[in-house]
Design a protein around this motif. Sequence first.
Motif, short mmCIF file in Angstrom:
data_model
loop_
_atom_site.label_atom_id
_atom_site.label_comp_id
_atom_site.label_asym_id
_atom_site.label_seq_id
_atom_site.Cartn_x
_atom_site.Cartn_y
_atom_site.Cartn_z
N ARG A 1 0.78 -1.27 -0.04
CA ARG A 1 0.04 -0.03 0.09
C ARG A 1 0.91 1.22 0.01
N ARG A 2 1.85 1.11 0.66
CA ARG A 2 2.76 2.55 0.92
C ARG A 2 3.63 2.73 -0.40
N ARG A 3 3.79 1.45 -1.02
CA ARG A 3 4.65 1.51 -2.16
C ARG A 3 3.93 1.68 -3.55
N PHE A 4 2.70 1.36 -3.51
CA PHE A 4 1.86 1.59 -4.66
C PHE A 4 0.60 2.42 -4.61
N GLY A 5 0.48 2.81 -3.32
CA GLY A 5 -0.71 3.57 -3.03
C GLY A 5 -1.96 2.54 -2.95
N ALA A 6 -1.79 1.42 -3.18
CA ALA A 6 -3.05 0.26 -2.85
C ALA A 6 -2.46 -1.13 -2.98
N VAL A 7 -3.03 -1.93 -2.43
CA VAL A 7 -2.51 -3.44 -2.50
C VAL A 7 -2.83 -4.07 -4.00
N PRO A 8 -1.79 -4.33 -4.81
CA PRO A 8 -2.01 -4.99 -5.76
C PRO A 8 -2.92 -6.34 -5.68
N GLU A 9 -3.99 -6.62 -6.42
CA GLU A 9 -4.81 -7.53 -6.38
C GLU A 9 -4.20 -8.76 -6.57
N THR B 1 -3.82 3.19 -13.21
CA THR B 1 -3.71 4.31 -14.25
C THR B 1 -4.35 5.58 -13.77
N SER B 2 -5.56 5.45 -13.58
CA SER B 2 -6.54 6.55 -13.23
C SER B 2 -6.31 7.00 -11.79
N GLY B 3 -5.63 6.45 -10.87
CA GLY B 3 -5.48 6.75 -9.61
C GLY B 3 -6.65 6.11 -8.56
N ALA B 4 -7.73 5.53 -9.39
CA ALA B 4 -8.70 4.90 -8.54
C ALA B 4 -8.21 3.92 -7.63
N ALA B 5 -7.15 3.16 -7.73
CA ALA B 5 -6.78 2.36 -6.87
C ALA B 5 -6.52 2.64 -5.48
N CYS B 6 -6.08 4.14 -5.46
CA CYS B 6 -5.80 4.52 -4.04
C CYS B 6 -6.81 4.47 -3.23
#
Length: 196
Positions: free
Chosen positions: A24-32, A178-183
């Motif tokens: 989460r810290r590295r990518f802004g969200a936990v990769p699925e 890409t859209s930032g929605a994952a954050c």
Amino acid sequence: MPRIAGIPTRDAGPLLRVLYKFARRRFGAVPEPLTVSAHHMKLTLAGGRHEMAVQRASKVLPANIRELAVYRVAQQLGCSWCVDFGTMLQRLDGLDVERLREIDKYETSPAYSAQERLAIAYADAMSVSPVAVTDEQVAELRAEFGDAGVIELTYQIALENHRARFNSALGITDQGFTSGAACQVPVPADSAHGAG
């Protein structure tokens, strides 16, 4: 929604919670893909160590060459998660993501250099079944990037084939990097609508 639901944070053990926090810290969200692969923690840990080691070791090729080849594999194999995540990584590396719209015309598009065209063509040749790489193609790549560069490119393309096929087989699709929605969604499986 993936074919195997990811492990939500509330069901994660202490080690998995640490991995989620790091991601989460590295990518802004936990990769699925992490939430799904977490059903087999030994492979998840092995994969994480491998990914980090490959990232540290891949310093021979310029980032644009490596990232375009990896992106092309994701695009050709139809892994929307990999395309989404790869686009974000290229943007974060300061690479021009707008030209990705022209990748299907890479052979003639002025958006791509001769080196990039070689790498993209190699990604295409490595990603079909059976593999369509030729002696001439490898000789041209060696002349351009050297032996270590060809090994790095080959490794990166093969690794992305692994990622894209894993995600596609398990129904893991784009997450909104890409859209930032994952954050907005820390762990996809935690959301009300599932991991989509």
